[in-house]
Design a protein around this motif. Structure first.
Motif, PDB file in Angstrom:
ATOM      1  N   ARG A 156      21.244  22.046  59.504  1.00 40.91           N
ATOM      2  CA  ARG A 156      21.100  21.154  60.661  1.00 40.91           C
ATOM      3  C   ARG A 156      21.659  19.791  60.277  1.00 40.91           C
ATOM      4  NH1 ARG A 156      19.131  22.893  64.843  1.00 40.91           N
ATOM      5  NH2 ARG A 156      18.312  20.974  65.703  1.00 40.91           N
ATOM      6  N   GLY A 157      21.987  18.996  61.263  1.00 42.71           N
ATOM      7  CA  GLY A 157      22.604  17.706  61.006  1.00 42.71           C
ATOM      8  C   GLY A 157      24.104  17.889  60.852  1.00 42.71           C
ATOM      9  N   LEU A 158      24.712  17.066  60.022  1.00 48.38           N
ATOM     10  CA  LEU A 158      26.153  17.155  59.813  1.00 48.38           C
ATOM     11  C   LEU A 158      26.485  18.214  58.758  1.00 48.38           C
ATOM     12  CD1 LEU A 158      27.224  13.396  59.745  1.00 48.38           C
ATOM     13  CD2 LEU A 158      27.628  15.044  61.561  1.00 48.38           C
ATOM     14  N   ALA A 159      27.586  18.902  58.972  1.00 52.66           N
ATOM     15  CA  ALA A 159      28.116  19.869  58.005  1.00 52.66           C
ATOM     16  C   ALA A 159      29.627  19.921  58.197  1.00 52.66           C
ATOM     17  CB  ALA A 159      27.504  21.244  58.218  1.00 52.66           C
ATOM     18  N   LEU A 160      30.325  20.222  57.124  1.00 53.84           N
ATOM     19  CA  LEU A 160      31.778  20.355  57.180  1.00 53.84           C
ATOM     20  C   LEU A 160      32.139  21.811  56.946  1.00 53.84           C
ATOM     21  CD1 LEU A 160      34.468  18.792  57.466  1.00 53.84           C
ATOM     22  CD2 LEU A 160      34.541  18.745  54.960  1.00 53.84           C
ATOM     23  N   PRO A 203      34.895  20.252  43.429  1.00 63.63           N
ATOM     24  CA  PRO A 203      33.960  20.049  42.308  1.00 63.63           C
ATOM     25  C   PRO A 203      33.161  18.745  42.397  1.00 63.63           C
ATOM     26  CG  PRO A 203      36.028  20.899  41.485  1.00 63.63           C
ATOM     27  CD  PRO A 203      36.250  20.568  42.951  1.00 63.63           C
ATOM     28  N   GLY A 204      33.742  17.686  42.910  1.00 66.16           N
ATOM     29  CA  GLY A 204      33.034  16.407  43.004  1.00 66.16           C
ATOM     30  C   GLY A 204      32.572  16.050  44.402  1.00 66.16           C
ATOM     31  N   TYR A 205      32.740  16.955  45.334  1.00 70.22           N
ATOM     32  CA  TYR A 205      32.450  16.672  46.748  1.00 70.22           C
ATOM     33  C   TYR A 205      31.010  16.216  46.960  1.00 70.22           C
ATOM     34  CZ  TYR A 205      32.117  17.284  51.795  1.00 70.22           C
ATOM     35  OH  TYR A 205      31.909  17.070  53.133  1.00 70.22           O
ATOM     36  N   ALA A 206      30.043  16.940  46.429  1.00 72.80           N
ATOM     37  CA  ALA A 206      28.632  16.642  46.680  1.00 72.80           C
ATOM     38  C   ALA A 206      28.177  15.343  46.021  1.00 72.80           C
ATOM     39  CB  ALA A 206      27.764  17.805  46.209  1.00 72.80           C
ATOM     40  N   ALA A 207      28.938  14.831  45.071  1.00 68.07           N
ATOM     41  CA  ALA A 207      28.575  13.587  44.387  1.00 68.07           C
ATOM     42  C   ALA A 207      28.923  12.352  45.214  1.00 68.07           C
ATOM     43  CB  ALA A 207      29.253  13.512  43.026  1.00 68.07           C
ATOM     44  N   ARG A 208      29.784  12.508  46.197  1.00 72.02           N
ATOM     45  CA  ARG A 208      30.194  11.365  47.036  1.00 72.02           C
ATOM     46  C   ARG A 208      29.289  11.240  48.249  1.00 72.02           C
ATOM     47  NH1 ARG A 208      36.342   9.950  46.712  1.00 72.02           N
ATOM     48  NH2 ARG A 208      35.728   8.856  48.594  1.00 72.02           N
ATOM     49  N   ALA A 209      29.236  10.032  48.822  1.00 76.21           N
ATOM     50  CA  ALA A 209      28.397   9.797  50.003  1.00 76.21           C
ATOM     51  C   ALA A 209      28.809  10.695  51.161  1.00 76.21           C
ATOM     52  CB  ALA A 209      28.488   8.327  50.415  1.00 76.21           C
ATOM     53  N   GLU A 210      30.121  10.877  51.332  1.00 75.84           N
ATOM     54  CA  GLU A 210      30.604  11.738  52.421  1.00 75.84           C
ATOM     55  C   GLU A 210      30.133  13.177  52.228  1.00 75.84           C
ATOM     56  OE1 GLU A 210      32.446   9.801  50.420  1.00 75.84           O
ATOM     57  OE2 GLU A 210      34.138   8.920  51.492  1.00 75.84           O
ATOM     58  N   GLY A 211      30.139  13.633  50.983  1.00 73.18           N
ATOM     59  CA  GLY A 211      29.701  14.987  50.665  1.00 73.18           C
ATOM     60  C   GLY A 211      28.207  15.180  50.874  1.00 73.18           C
ATOM     61  N   ARG A 212      27.441  14.148  50.591  1.00 71.03           N
ATOM     62  CA  ARG A 212      25.999  14.240  50.829  1.00 71.03           C
ATOM     63  C   ARG A 212      25.706  14.192  52.322  1.00 71.03           C
ATOM     64  NH1 ARG A 212      26.361  10.940  46.400  1.00 71.03           N
ATOM     65  NH2 ARG A 212      26.010   9.036  47.615  1.00 71.03           N
ATOM     66  N   ALA A 213      26.514  13.459  53.079  1.00 73.05           N
ATOM     67  CA  ALA A 213      26.300  13.348  54.522  1.00 73.05           C
ATOM     68  C   ALA A 213      26.662  14.637  55.249  1.00 73.05           C
ATOM     69  CB  ALA A 213      27.124  12.189  55.086  1.00 73.05           C
ATOM     70  N   ALA A 214      27.694  15.340  54.781  1.00 77.00           N
ATOM     71  CA  ALA A 214      28.182  16.553  55.455  1.00 77.00           C
ATOM     72  C   ALA A 214      28.486  17.621  54.416  1.00 77.00           C
ATOM     73  CB  ALA A 214      29.422  16.228  56.290  1.00 77.00           C
ATOM     74  N   PRO A 215      27.500  18.433  54.041  1.00 76.27           N
ATOM     75  CA  PRO A 215      27.743  19.486  53.058  1.00 76.27           C
ATOM     76  C   PRO A 215      28.815  20.465  53.530  1.00 76.27           C
ATOM     77  CG  PRO A 215      25.412  19.387  53.680  1.00 76.27           C
ATOM     78  CD  PRO A 215      26.142  18.414  54.527  1.00 76.27           C
ATOM     79  N   VAL A 216      29.575  21.002  52.573  1.00 82.50           N
ATOM     80  CA  VAL A 216      30.643  21.956  52.888  1.00 82.50           C
ATOM     81  C   VAL A 216      30.060  23.361  53.061  1.00 82.50           C
ATOM     82  CG1 VAL A 216      32.649  23.166  51.934  1.00 82.50           C
ATOM     83  CG2 VAL A 216      32.500  20.709  51.773  1.00 82.50           C
ATOM     84  N   LEU A 241      34.111  19.294  61.452  1.00 84.18           N
ATOM     85  CA  LEU A 241      32.855  18.563  61.308  1.00 84.18           C
ATOM     86  C   LEU A 241      31.911  19.015  62.412  1.00 84.18           C
ATOM     87  CD1 LEU A 241      31.323  16.406  59.687  1.00 84.18           C
ATOM     88  CD2 LEU A 241      32.178  14.725  61.340  1.00 84.18           C
ATOM     89  N   LEU A 242      30.716  19.430  62.009  1.00 88.51           N
ATOM     90  CA  LEU A 242      29.700  19.913  62.949  1.00 88.51           C
ATOM     91  C   LEU A 242      28.499  18.980  62.930  1.00 88.51           C
ATOM     92  CD1 LEU A 242      29.625  23.646  61.776  1.00 88.51           C
ATOM     93  CD2 LEU A 242      30.869  22.749  63.749  1.00 88.51           C
ATOM     94  N   ARG A 243      27.893  18.803  64.079  1.00 96.34           N
ATOM     95  CA  ARG A 243      26.587  18.155  64.173  1.00 96.34           C
ATOM     96  C   ARG A 243      25.681  19.158  64.862  1.00 96.34           C
ATOM     97  NH1 ARG A 243      27.021  12.927  66.022  1.00 96.34           N
ATOM     98  NH2 ARG A 243      26.452  12.110  64.009  1.00 96.34           N
ATOM     99  N   ASP A 244      24.677  19.625  64.151  1.00 94.16           N
ATOM    100  CA  ASP A 244      23.762  20.648  64.668  1.00 94.16           C
ATOM    101  C   ASP A 244      24.524  21.839  65.232  1.00 94.16           C
ATOM    102  OD1 ASP A 244      21.523  19.148  63.913  1.00 94.16           O
ATOM    103  OD2 ASP A 244      21.554  18.027  65.786  1.00 94.16           O
ATOM    104  N   ARG A 245      25.542  22.303  64.462  1.00 85.23           N
ATOM    105  CA  ARG A 245      26.326  23.507  64.745  1.00 85.23           C
ATOM    106  C   ARG A 245      27.300  23.352  65.918  1.00 85.23           C
ATOM    107  NH1 ARG A 245      23.803  27.762  61.874  1.00 85.23           N
ATOM    108  NH2 ARG A 245      24.688  29.322  63.223  1.00 85.23           N
ATOM    109  N   VAL A 246      27.516  22.110  66.377  1.00 81.87           N
ATOM    110  CA  VAL A 246      28.461  21.822  67.464  1.00 81.87           C
ATOM    111  C   VAL A 246      29.599  20.977  66.901  1.00 81.87           C
ATOM    112  CG1 VAL A 246      28.759  20.693  69.708  1.00 81.87           C
ATOM    113  CG2 VAL A 246      26.612  21.901  69.192  1.00 81.87           C
ATOM    114  N   GLU A 247      30.829  21.394  67.176  1.00 81.49           N
ATOM    115  CA  GLU A 247      31.997  20.668  66.670  1.00 81.49           C
ATOM    116  C   GLU A 247      32.063  19.263  67.237  1.00 81.49           C
ATOM    117  OE1 GLU A 247      36.873  20.870  66.694  1.00 81.49           O
ATOM    118  OE2 GLU A 247      35.745  22.704  67.098  1.00 81.49           O
TER     119      GLU A 247
END
Length: 127
Positions: free
Chosen positions: A32-36, A56-69, A96-102
Motif C-alpha cells: 500500500r502507498g507508493l510502489a515502483l 543494489p543501492g535502491y532501498a538505501a536512497r530516500a526515493e527507494g524507501r518512498a517507493a519500493p520496487v 509509479l503506483l499509489r495504492d495500486r493505481v498508476e
C-alpha cells in the motif's frame, strides 16, 4: 491485452510444470502507498543494466524507501487489482503506483543519473 498474455503464460507454465523442480512463485505483492513497478523481460540488456547499476543501492536512497520496487515480468503473472493507464509494451517500464493505481510512468533505462532524475520527477508530481 494483459489478460490474453497472462492466459498464454499460464498455458505455457502448465505445459512445462512436470519439468519444474521447485514450486513457481505467484505474482509479487504490491505494498500500500507508493510502489515502483519494474516491468522487465528476460534477455533485456537495459533491464540487466538497471538491476546491476541501480537496484543494489535502491532501498538505501530516500526515493527507494518512498517507493519500493516490485519487479513484474512483461508477460506476467501480474499482481491482482492494479489500475494502469495501459499495458506496457517495452522493457524496462517503470510505473509509479499509489495504492495500486498508476500515477505515472517512464520507459527505458539510460544511466543511473537519468533513472534518478526521471523517478524524482515522478515522485514530485505524485506529491
Amino acid at each position: 491485452m494483459i489478460r490474453r498474455r497472462a492466459l498464454l503464460s499460464w498455458f505455457a507454465l502448465a505445459a512445462a510444470a512436470p519439468a519444474v523442480a521447485a514450486p513457481l512463485r505467484g505474482p509479487a505483492a504490491v505494498p500500500r502507498g507508493l510502489a515502483l513497478l519494474l516491468v522487465e523481460s528476460p534477455g533485456c540488456p537495459f533491464c540487466a543494466a538497471f538491476r546491476r547499476e541501480v537496484l543494489p543501492g535502491y532501498a538505501a536512497r530516500a526515493e527507494g524507501r518512498a517507493a519500493p520496487v516490485v519487479p513484474v515480468p512483461l508477460e506476467g503473472p501480474w499482481p491482482d487489482g492494479l489500475v494502469l493507464a495501459g499495458a506496457p509494451y517495452a522493457t524496462p517500464t517503470f510505473i509509479l503506483l499509489r495504492d495500486r493505481v498508476e500515477v505515472g510512468r517512464f520507459q527505458g533505462y539510460e544511466s543511473p543519473s537519468w533513472f534518478w532524475r526521471e523517478l524524482g520527477a515522478l515522485l514530485a508530481a505524485a506529491g
